[in-house]
Design a protein around this motif. Structure first.
Motif, PDB file in Angstrom:
ATOM      1  N   THR A  84      -3.407  15.953  -3.590  1.00 15.26           N
ATOM      2  CA  THR A  84      -3.865  14.593  -3.304  1.00 15.26           C
ATOM      3  C   THR A  84      -3.311  13.642  -4.348  1.00 15.26           C
ATOM      4  O   THR A  84      -3.600  13.780  -5.539  1.00 15.26           O
ATOM      5  N   ALA A  85      -2.481  12.702  -3.905  1.00 11.36           N
ATOM      6  CA  ALA A  85      -1.972  11.659  -4.796  1.00 11.36           C
ATOM      7  C   ALA A  85      -3.027  10.568  -4.916  1.00 11.36           C
ATOM      8  O   ALA A  85      -3.544  10.076  -3.902  1.00 11.36           O
ATOM      9  N   LEU A  86      -3.368  10.196  -6.152  1.00 14.50           N
ATOM     10  CA  LEU A  86      -4.374   9.174  -6.416  1.00 14.50           C
ATOM     11  C   LEU A  86      -3.674   7.853  -6.694  1.00 14.50           C
ATOM     12  O   LEU A  86      -2.803   7.781  -7.565  1.00 14.50           O
ATOM     13  N   VAL A  87      -4.053   6.821  -5.982  1.00 14.23           N
ATOM     14  CA  VAL A  87      -3.250   5.604  -5.922  1.00 14.23           C
ATOM     15  C   VAL A  87      -4.040   4.378  -6.374  1.00 14.23           C
ATOM     16  O   VAL A  87      -5.176   4.162  -5.945  1.00 14.23           O
ATOM     17  N   ASN A  88      -3.397   3.584  -7.267  1.00 14.76           N
ATOM     18  CA  ASN A  88      -3.918   2.278  -7.657  1.00 14.76           C
ATOM     19  C   ASN A  88      -3.015   1.220  -7.025  1.00 14.76           C
ATOM     20  O   ASN A  88      -1.875   1.045  -7.451  1.00 14.76           O
ATOM     21  N   PRO A  89      -3.482   0.512  -6.020  1.00 13.37           N
ATOM     22  CA  PRO A  89      -2.613  -0.429  -5.305  1.00 13.37           C
ATOM     23  C   PRO A  89      -2.348  -1.733  -6.044  1.00 13.37           C
ATOM     24  O   PRO A  89      -1.569  -2.559  -5.565  1.00 13.37           O
ATOM     25  N   HIS A  90      -2.957  -1.907  -7.216  1.00  9.02           N
ATOM     26  CA  HIS A  90      -2.847  -3.193  -7.907  1.00  9.02           C
ATOM     27  C   HIS A  90      -1.877  -3.179  -9.085  1.00  9.02           C
ATOM     28  O   HIS A  90      -1.550  -4.244  -9.619  1.00  9.02           O
ATOM     29  N   LEU A  91      -1.413  -2.014  -9.507  1.00  7.13           N
ATOM     30  CA  LEU A  91      -0.485  -1.952 -10.634  1.00  7.13           C
ATOM     31  C   LEU A  91       0.909  -2.384 -10.200  1.00  7.13           C
ATOM     32  O   LEU A  91       1.359  -2.085  -9.091  1.00  7.13           O
ATOM     33  N   GLN A  92       1.616  -3.061 -11.094  1.00  6.33           N
ATOM     34  CA  GLN A  92       2.978  -3.495 -10.806  1.00  6.33           C
ATOM     35  C   GLN A  92       3.923  -2.300 -10.747  1.00  6.33           C
ATOM     36  O   GLN A  92       3.727  -1.307 -11.451  1.00  6.33           O
ATOM     37  N   PRO A  93       4.972  -2.376  -9.915  1.00  4.05           N
ATOM     38  CA  PRO A  93       5.972  -1.300  -9.918  1.00  4.05           C
ATOM     39  C   PRO A  93       6.552  -1.112 -11.313  1.00  4.05           C
ATOM     40  O   PRO A  93       6.777  -2.087 -12.043  1.00  4.05           O
ATOM     41  N   ALA A  94       6.779   0.129 -11.702  1.00  2.00           N
ATOM     42  CA  ALA A  94       7.309   0.423 -13.030  1.00  2.00           C
ATOM     43  C   ALA A  94       8.253   1.607 -12.946  1.00  2.00           C
ATOM     44  O   ALA A  94       7.993   2.574 -12.232  1.00  2.00           O
ATOM     45  N   ARG A  95       9.366   1.502 -13.677  1.00  2.00           N
ATOM     46  CA  ARG A  95      10.323   2.610 -13.705  1.00  2.00           C
ATOM     47  C   ARG A  95       9.678   3.874 -14.264  1.00  2.00           C
ATOM     48  O   ARG A  95       8.800   3.824 -15.108  1.00  2.00           O
ATOM     49  N   ASP A  96      10.186   4.999 -13.777  1.00  2.00           N
ATOM     50  CA  ASP A  96       9.746   6.323 -14.246  1.00  2.00           C
ATOM     51  C   ASP A  96       8.269   6.568 -13.989  1.00  2.00           C
ATOM     52  O   ASP A  96       7.565   7.161 -14.805  1.00  2.00           O
ATOM     53  N   THR A  97       7.813   6.067 -12.851  1.00  2.00           N
ATOM     54  CA  THR A  97       6.474   6.394 -12.367  1.00  2.00           C
ATOM     55  C   THR A  97       6.603   6.822 -10.910  1.00  2.00           C
ATOM     56  O   THR A  97       7.577   6.490 -10.230  1.00  2.00           O
ATOM     57  N   ASP A  98       5.619   7.573 -10.436  1.00  2.00           N
ATOM     58  CA  ASP A  98       5.577   7.925  -9.027  1.00  2.00           C
ATOM     59  C   ASP A  98       4.897   6.803  -8.264  1.00  2.00           C
ATOM     60  O   ASP A  98       3.994   6.131  -8.788  1.00  2.00           O
ATOM     61  N   ALA A  99       5.317   6.615  -7.021  1.00  2.00           N
ATOM     62  CA  ALA A  99       4.748   5.522  -6.229  1.00  2.00           C
ATOM     63  C   ALA A  99       4.805   5.879  -4.750  1.00  2.00           C
ATOM     64  O   ALA A  99       5.606   6.708  -4.311  1.00  2.00           O
ATOM     65  N   VAL A 100       3.915   5.230  -3.993  1.00  2.00           N
ATOM     66  CA  VAL A 100       3.928   5.323  -2.536  1.00  2.00           C
ATOM     67  C   VAL A 100       4.454   3.998  -2.005  1.00  2.00           C
ATOM     68  O   VAL A 100       4.000   2.926  -2.419  1.00  2.00           O
ATOM     69  N   PHE A 101       5.421   4.081  -1.104  1.00  2.00           N
ATOM     70  CA  PHE A 101       6.041   2.886  -0.529  1.00  2.00           C
ATOM     71  C   PHE A 101       5.705   2.819   0.955  1.00  2.00           C
ATOM     72  O   PHE A 101       5.759   3.828   1.662  1.00  2.00           O
ATOM     73  N   PHE A 102       5.381   1.594   1.408  1.00  2.00           N
ATOM     74  CA  PHE A 102       5.023   1.373   2.801  1.00  2.00           C
ATOM     75  C   PHE A 102       5.940   0.318   3.412  1.00  2.00           C
ATOM     76  O   PHE A 102       6.385  -0.609   2.727  1.00  2.00           O
ATOM     77  N   HIS A 103       6.160   0.449   4.725  1.00  2.00           N
ATOM     78  CA  HIS A 103       6.905  -0.583   5.445  1.00  2.00           C
ATOM     79  C   HIS A 103       6.110  -1.880   5.527  1.00  2.00           C
ATOM     80  O   HIS A 103       6.658  -2.977   5.426  1.00  2.00           O
ATOM     81  N   THR A 104       4.811  -1.744   5.737  1.00  2.00           N
ATOM     82  CA  THR A 104       3.932  -2.903   5.849  1.00  2.00           C
ATOM     83  C   THR A 104       2.655  -2.611   5.077  1.00  2.00           C
ATOM     84  O   THR A 104       2.337  -1.443   4.821  1.00  2.00           O
ATOM     85  N   PRO A 105       1.899  -3.623   4.689  1.00  2.00           N
ATOM     86  CA  PRO A 105       0.651  -3.366   3.966  1.00  2.00           C
ATOM     87  C   PRO A 105      -0.269  -2.477   4.778  1.00  2.00           C
ATOM     88  O   PRO A 105      -0.447  -2.679   5.978  1.00  2.00           O
ATOM     89  N   PRO A 106      -0.841  -1.458   4.149  1.00  2.00           N
ATOM     90  CA  PRO A 106      -1.761  -0.562   4.873  1.00  2.00           C
ATOM     91  C   PRO A 106      -2.942  -1.334   5.458  1.00  2.00           C
ATOM     92  O   PRO A 106      -3.470  -2.260   4.839  1.00  2.00           O
ATOM     93  N   LYS A 107      -3.325  -0.939   6.661  1.00  2.68           N
ATOM     94  CA  LYS A 107      -4.455  -1.578   7.318  1.00  2.68           C
ATOM     95  C   LYS A 107      -5.523  -0.536   7.631  1.00  2.68           C
ATOM     96  O   LYS A 107      -5.212   0.583   8.013  1.00  2.68           O
ATOM     97  N   GLU A 108      -6.753  -0.910   7.432  1.00  2.00           N
ATOM     98  CA  GLU A 108      -7.856  -0.001   7.725  1.00  2.00           C
ATOM     99  C   GLU A 108      -7.790   0.447   9.176  1.00  2.00           C
ATOM    100  O   GLU A 108      -7.532  -0.361  10.084  1.00  2.00           O
TER     101      GLU A 108
END
Length: 230
Positions: free
Chosen positions: A156-180
């Motif tokens: 399970t990847a634990l995600v903070n959607p508010h942190l700025q993109p940063a080099r040498d970190t793992d991230a999840v990328f989406f085509h569009t903002p996730p919707k409930e």
């Protein structure tokens, strides 16, 4: 004398490469254009005699070797190991805090290492300290093998959607903002470079570094930890 160090130009090139320097590095040291160094190494021109002592020192050799291949040959520069960047930490149980209010979302396999994430929680778990009081924090059950061994299927990847993109970190990328309650195509990769147009990403299986358009993948959410399924 080896066949590739017969001329002064060849010796200059051999010594420069042994020192781990580029032609631009040499040019910058002497305040000249790179093309001048290219001409030295191709034996089109020769460096001024007054420059040879400093040039020899820069290239870890001596004037005698540069002039006639006698004396001290170039000393290869020691290889400097690139420091390993910290990888996404596994969150131990002692760091779980608060109520079971962190949503976990499921993902299905997509093409080319992509995942289809369903934003309808399949479980709720206690928050890790890194997501305490983080509005909108969530977890994704990882699918696919492109990020093994950093993430195995079922982690399970634990995600903070508010942190700025940063080099040498793992991230999840989406085509569009996730919707409930919606499904979104996503990729989880190592972010190794950023510019105005592209993300430069890294995956491990198969190992490759590649670019994706920021127009196509505008949403980047930082992974701050993981729960290990094993």
């Amino acid at each position: 004398m080896t066949p590739d160090t017969v001329t002064l130009g060849q010796r200059l090139r051999s010594a420069r490469e042994a020192a781990g320097l580029t032609q631009d590095d040499v040019a910058a040291r002497f305040g000249i254009k790179r093309v001048s160094v290219t001409q030295w190494e191709s034996d089109t021109t020769k460096p001024a005699l007054a420059r040879l002592p400093e040039l020899a020192a820069l290239l870890n050799t001596d004037m005698e070797w540069l002039l006639n291949s006698q004396g001290t040959p170039p000393t290869p520069a020691p290889k400097v190991e690139k420091p390993r960047q910290p990888r996404t930490p596994i969150i131990p149980g002692k760091d779980l805090v608060g109520n079971r209010d962190l949503p976990i979302y499921a993902a299905a396999m997509g093409g080319e290492g992509h995942m289809i994430v369903t934003f309808e929680a399949i479980d709720w778990v206690k928050r890790p300290a890194v997501l305490q009081n983080v509005r909108g924090g969530y977890g994704i059950l990882v699918r696919g093998e492109s990020m093994i061994p950093a993430y195995w299927p079922g982690d399970t990847a634990l995600v903070n959607p508010h942190l700025q993109p940063a080099r040498d970190t793992d991230a999840v990328f989406f085509h569009t903002p996730p919707k409930e309650q919606g499904d979104e195509e996503a990729i989880i990769k190592r972010l190794v470079g950023i510019n105005d147009r592209d993300w430069t990403l890294e995956q491990y299986r198969p190992a490759r570094t590649f670019s994706e358009s920021r127009i196509d993948w505008p949403v980047c959410h930082r992974v701050v930890g993981k729960y290990n399924a094993r």
